[in-house]
Structures are given as C-alpha cells and as structure tokens.
Write a protein that holds these residues in place. Structure first.
Motif, mmCIF file in Angstrom:
data_model
loop_
_atom_site.group_PDB
_atom_site.id
_atom_site.type_symbol
_atom_site.label_atom_id
_atom_site.label_comp_id
_atom_site.label_asym_id
_atom_site.label_seq_id
_atom_site.Cartn_x
_atom_site.Cartn_y
_atom_site.Cartn_z
ATOM 1 N N TRP A 65 53.839 3.508 10.941
ATOM 2 C CA TRP A 65 52.790 4.405 10.120
ATOM 3 C C TRP A 65 52.594 3.600 8.890
ATOM 4 C CZ3 TRP A 65 55.807 6.070 5.565
ATOM 5 C CH2 TRP A 65 57.232 5.611 5.427
ATOM 6 N N CYS A 66 51.759 4.205 7.880
ATOM 7 C CA CYS A 66 51.558 3.581 6.725
ATOM 8 C C CYS A 66 52.016 4.494 5.745
ATOM 9 C CB CYS A 66 49.811 3.520 6.836
ATOM 10 S SG CYS A 66 49.007 2.280 7.906
ATOM 11 N N SER A 67 52.890 3.863 4.809
ATOM 12 C CA SER A 67 53.440 4.263 3.694
ATOM 13 C C SER A 67 52.383 4.859 2.516
ATOM 14 C CB SER A 67 54.385 3.518 3.278
ATOM 15 O OG SER A 67 54.913 3.863 1.789
ATOM 16 N N GLU A 68 52.468 6.011 2.279
ATOM 17 C CA GLU A 68 51.747 6.405 1.155
ATOM 18 C C GLU A 68 52.288 5.904 -0.215
ATOM 19 O OE1 GLU A 68 48.738 8.030 1.277
ATOM 20 O OE2 GLU A 68 49.129 8.111 3.604
ATOM 21 N N ARG A 69 53.364 5.626 -0.247
ATOM 22 C CA ARG A 69 53.859 4.967 -1.719
ATOM 23 C C ARG A 69 53.485 3.527 -1.625
ATOM 24 N NH1 ARG A 69 58.435 3.392 -0.695
ATOM 25 N NH2 ARG A 69 59.163 3.252 -2.851
ATOM 26 N N GLU A 70 52.973 2.959 -0.570
ATOM 27 C CA GLU A 70 52.489 1.354 -0.834
ATOM 28 C C GLU A 70 50.967 1.404 -0.566
ATOM 29 O OE1 GLU A 70 56.645 -0.426 0.963
ATOM 30 O OE2 GLU A 70 54.772 -0.279 2.296
ATOM 31 N N ALA A 71 50.288 2.665 -0.632
ATOM 32 C CA ALA A 71 48.905 2.418 -0.829
ATOM 33 C C ALA A 71 48.077 3.099 -2.081
ATOM 34 C CB ALA A 71 48.807 3.808 0.409
ATOM 35 N N GLU A 72 48.037 4.270 -2.236
ATOM 36 C CA GLU A 72 47.167 4.608 -3.491
ATOM 37 C C GLU A 72 47.783 4.191 -4.637
ATOM 38 O OE1 GLU A 72 44.094 8.122 -3.624
ATOM 39 O OE2 GLU A 72 45.610 8.887 -4.475
ATOM 40 N N PRO A 73 48.902 4.556 -5.016
ATOM 41 C CA PRO A 73 49.313 4.199 -6.192
ATOM 42 C C PRO A 73 49.407 2.617 -6.525
ATOM 43 C CG PRO A 73 51.172 5.597 -5.182
ATOM 44 C CD PRO A 73 49.888 5.119 -3.968
ATOM 45 N N VAL A 74 49.418 1.736 -5.591
ATOM 46 C CA VAL A 74 49.362 0.405 -5.596
ATOM 47 C C VAL A 74 47.751 0.077 -5.940
ATOM 48 C CG1 VAL A 74 49.503 -1.788 -4.945
ATOM 49 C CG2 VAL A 74 51.179 -0.051 -4.276
ATOM 50 N N ALA A 75 46.755 0.791 -5.337
ATOM 51 C CA ALA A 75 45.453 0.684 -5.712
ATOM 52 C C ALA A 75 45.132 0.845 -6.962
ATOM 53 C CB ALA A 75 44.635 1.367 -4.603
ATOM 54 N N GLU A 127 58.901 4.705 -11.559
ATOM 55 C CA GLU A 127 58.544 6.225 -11.329
ATOM 56 C C GLU A 127 57.596 6.509 -10.799
ATOM 57 O OE1 GLU A 127 59.103 4.741 -14.474
ATOM 58 O OE2 GLU A 127 60.298 5.772 -15.868
ATOM 59 N N THR A 128 56.520 5.666 -10.581
ATOM 60 C CA THR A 128 55.119 5.974 -10.045
ATOM 61 C C THR A 128 55.591 6.110 -8.637
ATOM 62 O OG1 THR A 128 54.138 4.580 -11.477
ATOM 63 C CG2 THR A 128 52.733 5.431 -9.614
ATOM 64 N N THR A 129 56.481 5.499 -7.746
ATOM 65 C CA THR A 129 56.419 5.349 -6.459
ATOM 66 C C THR A 129 58.049 5.471 -5.740
ATOM 67 O OG1 THR A 129 56.818 2.811 -6.257
ATOM 68 C CG2 THR A 129 54.528 3.868 -5.868
ATOM 69 N N ALA A 130 58.911 5.768 -7.008
ATOM 70 C CA ALA A 130 60.192 5.828 -6.561
ATOM 71 C C ALA A 130 60.569 7.295 -5.886
ATOM 72 C CB ALA A 130 61.171 5.894 -7.763
ATOM 73 N N THR A 131 61.130 7.132 -4.779
ATOM 74 C CA THR A 131 61.697 8.500 -4.124
ATOM 75 C C THR A 131 63.164 8.816 -4.068
ATOM 76 O OG1 THR A 131 62.075 7.208 -2.017
ATOM 77 C CG2 THR A 131 59.909 8.143 -2.331
ATOM 78 N N TRP A 132 63.844 7.784 -4.792
ATOM 79 C CA TRP A 132 65.405 7.937 -5.060
ATOM 80 C C TRP A 132 65.725 6.816 -6.174
ATOM 81 C CZ3 TRP A 132 63.972 7.036 0.174
ATOM 82 C CH2 TRP A 132 64.500 5.714 0.449
ATOM 83 N N GLU A 133 66.984 7.111 -6.392
ATOM 84 C CA GLU A 133 67.211 6.284 -7.543
ATOM 85 C C GLU A 133 67.118 4.815 -7.119
ATOM 86 O OE1 GLU A 133 71.133 5.465 -10.569
ATOM 87 O OE2 GLU A 133 71.122 7.055 -8.979
ATOM 88 N N GLY A 134 67.358 4.586 -5.688
ATOM 89 C CA GLY A 134 67.698 3.008 -5.325
ATOM 90 C C GLY A 134 66.252 2.432 -5.394
ATOM 91 N N PHE A 151 41.107 -1.729 -1.883
ATOM 92 C CA PHE A 151 40.876 -0.967 -1.075
ATOM 93 C C PHE A 151 42.167 -0.833 -0.314
ATOM 94 C CE2 PHE A 151 37.365 -3.506 -2.591
ATOM 95 C CZ PHE A 151 36.085 -2.759 -2.164
ATOM 96 N N VAL A 152 42.178 0.436 0.462
ATOM 97 C CA VAL A 152 43.493 0.571 1.253
ATOM 98 C C VAL A 152 43.284 0.638 2.561
ATOM 99 C CG1 VAL A 152 45.516 2.049 1.618
ATOM 100 C CG2 VAL A 152 44.610 1.734 -0.599
ATOM 101 N N LEU A 153 43.635 -0.086 3.760
ATOM 102 C CA LEU A 153 43.569 -0.110 4.827
ATOM 103 C C LEU A 153 44.440 0.851 5.627
ATOM 104 C CD1 LEU A 153 41.770 -0.908 7.587
ATOM 105 C CD2 LEU A 153 43.447 -3.251 7.673
ATOM 106 N N ARG A 154 44.117 1.638 6.131
ATOM 107 C CA ARG A 154 45.009 2.510 7.009
ATOM 108 C C ARG A 154 44.778 2.125 8.474
ATOM 109 N NH1 ARG A 154 44.494 5.469 2.509
ATOM 110 N NH2 ARG A 154 46.571 6.555 1.689
ATOM 111 N N TYR A 155 45.586 1.072 8.767
ATOM 112 C CA TYR A 155 45.160 0.501 10.117
ATOM 113 C C TYR A 155 46.050 1.425 11.146
ATOM 114 C CZ TYR A 155 49.670 -1.421 8.390
ATOM 115 O OH TYR A 155 50.980 -1.535 8.106
ATOM 116 N N PRO A 198 49.612 -1.017 3.643
ATOM 117 C CA PRO A 198 50.892 -0.548 3.338
ATOM 118 C C PRO A 198 51.765 -0.992 4.589
ATOM 119 C CG PRO A 198 49.182 0.958 3.278
ATOM 120 C CD PRO A 198 48.222 -0.224 3.842
ATOM 121 N N GLY A 199 53.216 -0.621 4.176
ATOM 122 C CA GLY A 199 54.161 -1.101 5.356
ATOM 123 C C GLY A 199 54.236 0.291 5.887
ATOM 124 N N GLY A 200 55.514 0.029 7.110
ATOM 125 C CA GLY A 200 55.931 1.230 7.766
ATOM 126 C C GLY A 200 56.188 0.905 9.084
ATOM 127 N N GLY A 201 56.743 -0.468 9.362
ATOM 128 C CA GLY A 201 56.990 -1.158 10.529
ATOM 129 C C GLY A 201 56.168 -1.104 11.774
#
Length: 277
Positions: free
Chosen positions: A55-65, A250-257, A76-80, A49-52
């Motif tokens: 941190w590790c974004s949850e939106r780019e973790a389990e939903p993608v898996a 819709e699975t990972t959207a947090t706002w309209e953008g 497999f999701v690596l929380r580095y 996942p991203g996060g600069g």
C-alpha cells in the motif's frame, strides 16, 4: 499552489508483466506562475511513499510534498500499483512518471535536468531502483524511450529497503516484488546495494539506528556501495526513532513514537541538499 492528478500510462505487456490491478497515478503539486515572480525553473521531486509494496502510506505522501513545495521545489507523489506482481512493474511506473515530469517541464516550470526521486521504506527501494536502473533496457525498452528521458538527477532515501539478504532485508517487501516463484536470480537483481554503478546519481540517505523493521544495515551497505563508486552522498544516522517516521513531527505523527525532533532535521537537511545539487 496548483494540484492536478494524472494517470500514468505503462505498456505492461512489453515488459512481460501483468497489468491486473495496476492503476498508477501521479499527484502534481506546483507553484502558480505569476508575472511578479516570473519563471524560476524549479527543481522537482517525485515522492514514492512506503508501505511494503502492499500500500502507499498517506503520511509519506502529501505532507512530504507540501514540505518540499514550501521550499520552492515542485513535488509529485507517485501512487504506484500495490499488488503482488513481478519486478519491474513498479519501476516501470516510476520511470513513466519521471518521463511525464520531464516531458512537461515547461508546464510545471521545472529544470528538466534537476529531477529527484524520493522514497521511504519500500518506496525507498523503488527510488533506489530508479536511481540504478534508469539506463537499463529493462525499463527503457518497455517504455519505448531513451535513458535520458527517465534519468534521475538525484535520490533521497528515507529508512529504505535496500538489500534482499534474508538476514537484513524486509522480507515482505522483497517477496511482493519478486512474485510467488521466488526466483533466486530475481532476488539477487533487486538487491540495490549490488546495483550501484558509476551511473548512480548523488544520494541523500537517512535512517534510525534502532529501526527494528528495516535494519540500518540497509543504509550502511548502500553507503558503502556509493563510496566504492565515488558517488557523492550525504547521510544521517539518528540514534533512535524506529521506522516509518515520515516528517518525524506533529505533521505526520500518529503516536508518540513517530514524533522525534532530532530525526525531524532530515527534511531541512534534504531540502538544503536539493538546493545545492
């Protein structure tokens, strides 16, 4: 579907980096083995996942898996470890994760020669690092393994941080991995468009042209490097969508953008690419 979480073990001292705050874990999602279906030797994807690198974004973790698992690809999701530390701390953790998946190929019913790394934003930088450094002593020596143990067979990069060029990079991500000393040599080392070689695996890469956080040049320059070394790649540049879209629906959207139906095509295209790999 089965899920288990394992701790990833790394000897940080061998690499000359601090272990303070480091506690990487790997979430493993794999299909239940049944007599009716039998073993399939699935492909596997390790998601960063991203996060600069903060941190590790949850939106780019389990939903993608789940999206890849639903297509028959073990995920497999690596929380580095997201603490400010010196390169190659996160790459060592990713390498150890690749080795763990390969070592347990029989258990997870995967093909050990079809392990793909996937990353978003800063996680895309980590995935690209793994794709370009899998045969480097910078990783193999501290991990005490052969290059073949941590070889990746493909990479999927979503709006990735690639370059360390001050004009085009995501400066926060780069500063988080080169450390406070801000070494120019280290900064050059982590510029992934300069690390591509004939040993870089096939790549799927996508980005939005209007990304104001990680500029699209990161992907364009990486594509040029892949082309220079004749590395097979598939790329998708979407007209708009910005940054951090994850699955874009819709699975990972947090706002309209973060809901972009056109860019959402990337997941289907990536799954098709994996099946063809």
């Amino acid at each position: 579907m089965l899920k288990e979480t394992v701790e990833i073990k790394v000897d940080y001292e061998k690499a000359g980096v601090s272990s303070e705050g480091c506690a990487p874990v790997l979430d493993c999602y794999y299909n239940t083995l049944t007599e009716e279906i039998g073993r399939k030797k699935h492909k596997a994807i390790i998601i960063c996942p991203g996060g600069g690198y903060d941190w590790c974004s949850e939106r780019e973790a389990e939903p993608v898996a789940f999206r890849f698992l639903g297509a028959g690809i073990c995920a497999f999701v690596l929380r580095y470890s997201c603490v400010k530390k010196k390169f190659p701390t996160d790459a060592l953790e990713c390498g150890a994760a690749v080795k763990y998946v390969r070592d347990n190929a029989e258990k997870f019913d995967i093909d050990p020669d079809k392990i793909i790394v996937c990353g978003f934003s800063a996680g895309g930088h980590l995935a690209a690092t793994m794709a370009n450094f899998w045969n480097s002593e910078l990783l193999t020596k501290p991990l005490g393994c052969n290059p073949e143990d941590i070889k990746v067979n493909g990479s999927i990069l979503g709006y990735p941080v690639i370059t360390s060029d001050p004009e085009y990079t995501h400066e926060g991500s780069i500063l988080n991995i080169i450390g406070e000393e801000k070494s120019s040599e280290l900064r050059e080392l982590v510029s992934m468009e300069k690390r591509v070689s004939e040993n870089t695996p096939p790549t799927f890469i996508w980005h939005c042209a209007d990304d104001g956080c990680v500029r699209v040049e990161n992907t364009l320059w990486y594509m040029c490097s892949l082309s220079k070394y004749h590395i097979p790649f598939e790329s998708h540049i979407y007209e708009y969508g910005g940054h951090g879209l994850a699955l874009c629906d819709e699975t990972t959207a947090t706002w309209e953008g973060h809901y972009q139906p056109v860019a959402a095509h990337w997941a289907e295209a990536a799954i098709d690419w994996v099946h063809r790999l």
